[in-house]
Design an enzyme around this catalytic site. Structure first.
Site, PDB file in Angstrom:
ATOM      1  N   CYS A  95      55.342 -33.302  -0.945  1.00 25.45           N
ATOM      2  CA  CYS A  95      55.466 -31.771  -0.366  1.00 25.45           C
ATOM      3  C   CYS A  95      56.740 -31.133  -1.072  1.00 25.45           C
ATOM      4  CB  CYS A  95      55.524 -31.674   1.150  1.00 25.45           C
ATOM      5  SG  CYS A  95      55.131 -29.978   1.697  1.00 25.45           S
ATOM      6  N   HIS A 193      51.531 -35.119   4.538  1.00 25.64           N
ATOM      7  CA  HIS A 193      52.353 -35.806   5.660  1.00 25.64           C
ATOM      8  C   HIS A 193      51.160 -36.619   6.445  1.00 25.64           C
ATOM      9  CE1 HIS A 193      55.476 -33.176   4.506  1.00 25.64           C
ATOM     10  NE2 HIS A 193      54.833 -31.901   4.697  1.00 25.64           N
TER      11      HIS A 193
HETATM   12  N1  GLN Z   1      59.324 -25.383   0.968  1.00 22.79           N
HETATM   13  C1  GLN Z   1      58.097 -25.814   0.466  1.00 22.79           C
HETATM   14  C2  GLN Z   1      56.787 -25.028   0.436  1.00 22.79           C
HETATM   15  O1  GLN Z   1      56.829 -24.347   1.819  1.00 22.79           O
HETATM   16  C3  GLN Z   1      57.858 -27.215   0.994  1.00 22.79           C
HETATM   17  C4  GLN Z   1      57.327 -27.400   2.592  1.00 22.79           C
HETATM   18  C5  GLN Z   1      57.280 -28.984   3.010  1.00 22.79           C
HETATM   19  O2  GLN Z   1      57.971 -29.823   2.487  1.00 22.79           O
HETATM   20  N2  GLN Z   1      56.956 -28.814   4.164  1.00 22.79           N
HETATM   21  O3  GLN Z   1      56.072 -24.970  -0.035  1.00 22.79           O
END
Ligand code: GLN
Length: 238
Positions: A95, A193
């Site tokens: 992510c 995740h």
């Molecule tokens: N800030 C990034 C996004 O919103 C990653 C989010 C995350 O790692 N959950 O795309």
């Protein structure tokens, strides 16, 4: 002290990027290595500390926009992760950690922020937050079963010619173009995740095998039954 031959797992920046239990990816690698008699050592590298270059498998997780920007700045300045990958280390980046690996990603206001350029990708803000279950079929060259996990991100990711898509989305948004994640060499990026490696033990074994070679099979029947239950439920709901 771990022996010199222990498989070294490096968790990058637990103080900045550790959402949704992504740190569990380290536990899964440890456990699947140890069940095969492979010694492991896990190093937690906080953002004030240098990233060691001699690790075997590097892990980085998801996070909010601000810590993501800080993490990118520190990793770029540090340079240890680049050197580790150049030496042949494997990596799973999830992510925010995935987006950081590219040339740019979207900051708090969607402004372009420099990544660290380890993968030929760039990310920007998508039209809407992608939240929910993800199911994806993996690139046939990797010979892995269907991926499952959940996603929660604003960013979409464009893949350049230097990477291959990790998988094709069956459910969910992933990169935003019908694909989910990417890989190049022994570096894998994903929006999954779950933690990703708990939901997808075969992906954990792929990372392990890149460092230790062929792996003895494990009896995963209990986990596999749970995986199938989840996949069926998610796919039926769509
Ligand atoms: N800030 C990034 C996004 O919103 C990653 C989010 C995350 O790692 N959950 O795309």
């Amino acid at each position: 002290m771990p022996s010199d031959s222990a498989l070294s797992i490096v968790w990058i920046y637990p103080d900045l990027l550790s959402t949704y239990g992504d740190q569990g990816n380290a536990l899964v690698l440890e456990q699947r290595a140890q069940r095969r008699g492979i010694q492991t050592e896990t190093i937690h590298v906080r953002s004030a500390d240098p990233v060691p270059e001699t690790g075997d498998i590097y892990l980085i997780g998801g996070g909010e926009d601000r810590p993501q920007i800080l993490a990118a700045q520190r990793l770029r300045r540090d340079g240890g992760l680049h050197r580790a990958i150049a030496r042949g280390a494997a990596m799973l980046a999830v992510c925010a950690g995935y987006q950081i690996m590219g040339s740019t990603f979207g900051g708090e206001e969607g402004q372009p922020v420099d990544g660290i350029g380890l993968l030929d990708i760039s990310s920007s803000r998508g039209p809407a937050r992608a939240v929910g279950e993800l199911v994806a079929e993996v690139d046939a060259a990797l010979n892995l079963p269907t991926l499952t996990g959940f996603e929660n991100h604003m960013g979409v990711t464009h893949l350049g010619p230097g990477v291959r898509p990790l998988s094709r989305t069956v459910k969910g948004v992933g990169n935003g173009d019908g694909f989910e994640g990417c890989y190049a060499g022994h570096v894998v990026g994903t929006y999954l995740h779950g933690p990703a490696l708990a939901r997808n033990p075969a992906l954990a074994d792929l990372l392990l095998s890149w460092r230790v070679g062929e792996l003895a099979p494990l009896d995963d029947s209990r986990y596999e039954a749970l995986r199938q239950e989840r996949l069926t439920t998610v796919l039926q709901a769509s």
